[in-house]
Every structure is written in C-alpha cells, then in structure tokens.
Scaffold this active site. Structure first.
Site, short mmCIF file in Angstrom:
data_model
loop_
_atom_site.label_atom_id
_atom_site.label_comp_id
_atom_site.label_asym_id
_atom_site.label_seq_id
_atom_site.Cartn_x
_atom_site.Cartn_y
_atom_site.Cartn_z
CE1 TYR A 26 -11.83 1.07 4.88
CE2 TYR A 26 -10.87 2.12 6.80
CZ TYR A 26 -10.74 1.56 5.55
OH TYR A 26 -9.51 1.50 4.96
CB CYS A 85 -4.11 3.31 -2.22
SG CYS A 85 -5.26 4.34 -1.28
CG HIS A 96 -1.94 0.99 1.30
ND1 HIS A 96 -1.71 2.32 1.53
CD2 HIS A 96 -3.28 0.86 1.10
CE1 HIS A 96 -2.85 2.97 1.48
NE2 HIS A 96 -3.83 2.11 1.22
CG ASP A 130 -9.53 3.62 0.75
OD1 ASP A 130 -9.80 2.97 1.75
OD2 ASP A 130 -8.43 4.14 0.55
CG HIS A 131 -10.63 6.28 3.80
ND1 HIS A 131 -9.45 6.96 3.78
CD2 HIS A 131 -10.36 5.08 4.33
CE1 HIS A 131 -8.50 6.20 4.27
NE2 HIS A 131 -9.02 5.06 4.62
CG HIS A 146 -7.33 0.69 -1.65
ND1 HIS A 146 -6.65 0.99 -0.49
CD2 HIS A 146 -7.60 -0.63 -1.60
CE1 HIS A 146 -6.49 -0.11 0.22
NE2 HIS A 146 -7.05 -1.12 -0.43
C1 DNO Z 1 -6.60 2.99 6.04
C2 DNO Z 1 -5.94 2.04 5.16
C3 DNO Z 1 -4.61 1.54 5.66
C4 DNO Z 1 -4.22 0.32 4.88
C5 DNO Z 1 -2.90 -0.24 5.28
C6 DNO Z 1 -2.49 -1.37 4.37
O1 DNO Z 1 -7.75 3.21 5.91
O2 DNO Z 1 -5.83 2.51 3.87
O3 DNO Z 1 -4.73 1.23 7.00
O4 DNO Z 1 -5.16 -0.68 5.08
O5 DNO Z 1 -1.93 0.72 5.26
O6 DNO Z 1 -1.44 -2.07 4.95
#
Ligand code: DNO
Length: 398
Positions: A373, A278, A240, A356-357, A305
C-alpha cells in the site's frame, strides 16, 4: 466506477486531505482498532463515517469486517460470533455503510514471500516465490507431509535454496509470510508476537479434518445466517478471492476459480451475496481467465480491485505495474464493469473500485507503509486507471 482508496484510519501517514487532492471519491477502510470477533458499535462506526465525511469523502466500502476462524471451522462459539457479526452489520447498515468485503480463507489472509522485489528500474513490487514458500512450509513450519504438496521441480529448487539459506533469510521469510502481510489486515498474528511460527502451527491445527466440502458448508451456513440482515439494510457482502487462488499449507481454499465462484453464488442465491472482483488475486492463478470471469460475474460484483500478476513458468508470480505485462487485461476489465453498470441502468459510481497493491517508488520504501500500500505507486496506478475509465466511458456513451 467510483474511485476509492484503501485508507488505514487516522494513524495512516497518507491523510484524507492528501487523498482528496488526488481525486479519490470514496474511502475503503475498517475499524482496525476493534479486535477480531468484537461488535462494531454504532458509535464507533459513526465516528469513522463522520471523520471521512468531514473531508468531503464517503465511506464506500468496509474492507474487511473479518470473519472469525471459529465461524470458518465451525467451532463451539460459531453461533455467538455470527450473532456479533450480524450486530456489526446492522450497525453499519444504520450508518449507511453498505458494501462489506471479507474473505473466507482459513488462517492466512494472503501470501507473499518478498515485499520488495526489484523491478530493475529502481521500483519494487510484491513477489511470491514458490520455492521459498515451500521452504517455509517444509523446513521452517515443518508441516507433516508438506513435501507431498510440491512437484519435483519445486522440491529441487528448495534443495538448492537450502544450500544458501541463512538464519536471517529464514527470519525474513517468517516475517513476510506470517507477520508483515498479516498484522495490518486484522490477521491472527501481530507484529509483536514473540513466537509467530508456533502460534501459526496452532492455528493450522484448528483445521485438522476440515476439507473443502466442510469449509463450503460452513460458508453457506454463515451466509444464510447473515442474509436477513443484509436484506433488511440492503447490504452487499462481497467475498475476496483467495490470494493466491491455490491450495496452500494443506488448508482448504474455496474461492479460487470459476467453479468456486459459481458454487458460492448459487449456494445462496441472493444478490446481497456477491464478489469482490480482485483481478490481481484471480490472475495469480494460471487456471483463471480473468476477463472471462469478469464477463460472467459482473452483475454479482459489488467491489473491484484493479491489479495484475505475471505468472512465471516455475509457478512464481510477481505483481506487475497496472498497465504493464500481466495476466489480467485491466483495460478490458474496466470496459466490462463500466458497460455492465450502463446495461443495468446503474450509476457509474454505484460500483466502487480501488487500485490494489502497487510498486514502491520515489521514496515510498522509506515510509514504512503496509505491504502493498504505497503512496506514489498507488497514486500513479489510480491516475492510469482514471485515464482508462475516462476513455472507456466516452467510448460507451457514444
Ligand atoms: C491484501 C488484501 C487482503 C484483503 C482481505 C479481504 O492486501 O487484498 O488483505 O483485504 O483478504 O478480506
């Protein structure tokens, strides 16, 4: 791409049954109850996999199998911890779970200062205020030499902030930066830590003398050690990007930009060594052209992501709605990844994607979800991305 969703296990108030109803195909999760550095046993993995499959879903991605700090800073237990990591990987391989997301960020997994920044329409998003982050660094953490890492404009903002900062404001910053955003991702600090700032200082000290080159060497050492297991079980590792993709708190960060991505892919040229694309994290760095990065690295991307950030002239960034204003053109990214799958003769579902978020909306804010989330916000974003994929697929198949 396969539509996946980050689910936090049986205690998650968002249930697998709910996820099936909204069209989720695959689950992204981890054995959150296993402490960082311990082996994930085949038994525990199988239990989780079977639970997911009993809801007619599949366990598509592990996010994350955390890399212990000692592996990152090359402490005395490094080789022992790598052996444990390899054991967890081979157990995952045996259970058929073969896409593993991890990060190589020292100490801090990701950073935000505000978890409920109002959007003006009743919803809220995550926000990174550069001046507040600098305030935390200089006046709360009191890191030696911290001022040197900020420009004069940011330091002026910090001085302004100082005039109005309250003890509650400081508490909120500590909570957001090192507790609430870290605890649930198997971070180093948990919600019940009584002296998080002190713990955090001790963690930072572990990296004294570790610069970018040293961290790169440690990442290469680690990747080379685990690749044989990945080859044996056809496991795709996907790092990531650093979030935000900037140097912070005097720590080295090595997955921040084009040159960094090229470096780690070339350092261990094995297709099992890949990237979690991401879009949100990469777009938080004004230096990144996210669409260009996707074009370059689609074939080494094992997990996507979808999210976008809006970067302000003062260095703050805000997480934008998925189809709102932001630096990553998510429509174009979907086109690039879908087309790359087709060009390589791969199944569309071979690449897992999760939104993602997303914003807190329609009562999400009362539910105590992990930061970023939400349920309604993510559901809306998934619907939007699903629509985009449908149109792009039709366009590509014409
Ligand atoms: C947060 C995430 C991170 C991600 C880690 C992957 O929302 O994007 O915590 O899961 O960095 O290792």
């Amino acid at each position: 791409m396969e539509k996946t969703w980050r689910w936090f296990g049986p205690k998650d108030p968002i249930t697998l049954d709910m996820l099936r109803q909204i069209g989720v195909e695959g689950i992204v999760t981890a054995l959150h109850h296993v402490p960082n550095g311990e082996v994930w046993t085949l038994e525990e993995i199988t239990k989780m996999r079977d639970l997911i499959e009993s809801h007619e879903l599949r366990w598509s991605v592990v996010e994350s199998l955390p890399v212990s700090e000692e592996i990152k800073f090359a402490g005395p237990r490094r080789d022992e911890l790598i052996e444990k990591y390899k054991e967890s990987l081979s157990n995952l391989g045996k259970a058929g779970v073969k896409t593993i997301c991890y990060n190589f960020m020292p100490v801090l997994d990701w950073a935000r200062t505000d978890l409920e920044y109002p959007n003006g329409d009743g919803t809220s998003n995550l926000y990174f205020n550069r001046a507040e982050f600098a305030y935390f660094d200089i006046h709360i953490l009191k890191r030696t030499g911290a001022e040197k890492d900020y420009d004069a404009y940011t330091l002026d903002r910090v001085d302004e902030l100082r005039k109005t900062m309250t003890p509650e404001g400081e508490h909120r910053l500590v909570d957001n930066i090192i507790v609430k955003t870290q605890g649930f991702v198997n971070g180093n600090i948990s919600e019940d830590d009584t002296a998080p700032v002190e713990t955090f200082r001790q963690l930072l000290a572990l990296y004294d003398g570790i610069d970018k080159e040293a961290l790169r060497a440690n990442m290469k050492y680690w990747l080379e050690a685990i690749m044989p297991v990945c080859d044996e079980y056809d496991i795709n590792m996907c790092v990531h990007p650093d979030d935000p993709p900037l140097q912070i708190l005097g720590l080295p960060r090595i997955v921040t930009c084009d040159e960094d991505i090229k470096w780690f892919l070339d350092a261990v040229p094995n297709r099992h060594n890949g990237l979690t694309f991401c879009a949100g994290s990469l777009s938080a760095g004004a230096h990144n052209d996210v669409v260009d990065l996707a074009r370059k690295y689609a074939d080494r991307t094992h997990f996507v992501h979808l999210r976008r950030c809006q970067v302000m002239p003062n260095g703050d960034f805000k997480e934008a709605p998925h189809l709102g204003r932001g630096r990553a053109d998510l429509v174009e990214l979907v086109r690039i990844f879908e087309k790359s799958l087709k060009d390589r003769g791969m199944e569309r579902k071979a690449l897992p994607m999760r939104v993602d978020h997303a914003p807190l909306m329609l009562g999400d804010e009362k539910m105590g979800y992990n930061a970023g989330y939400s349920f309604h916000g993510r559901m809306l974003a998934l619907g939007q991305m699903d629509g985009v994929m449908a149109v792009i697929d039709r366009e590509i198949d014409k």
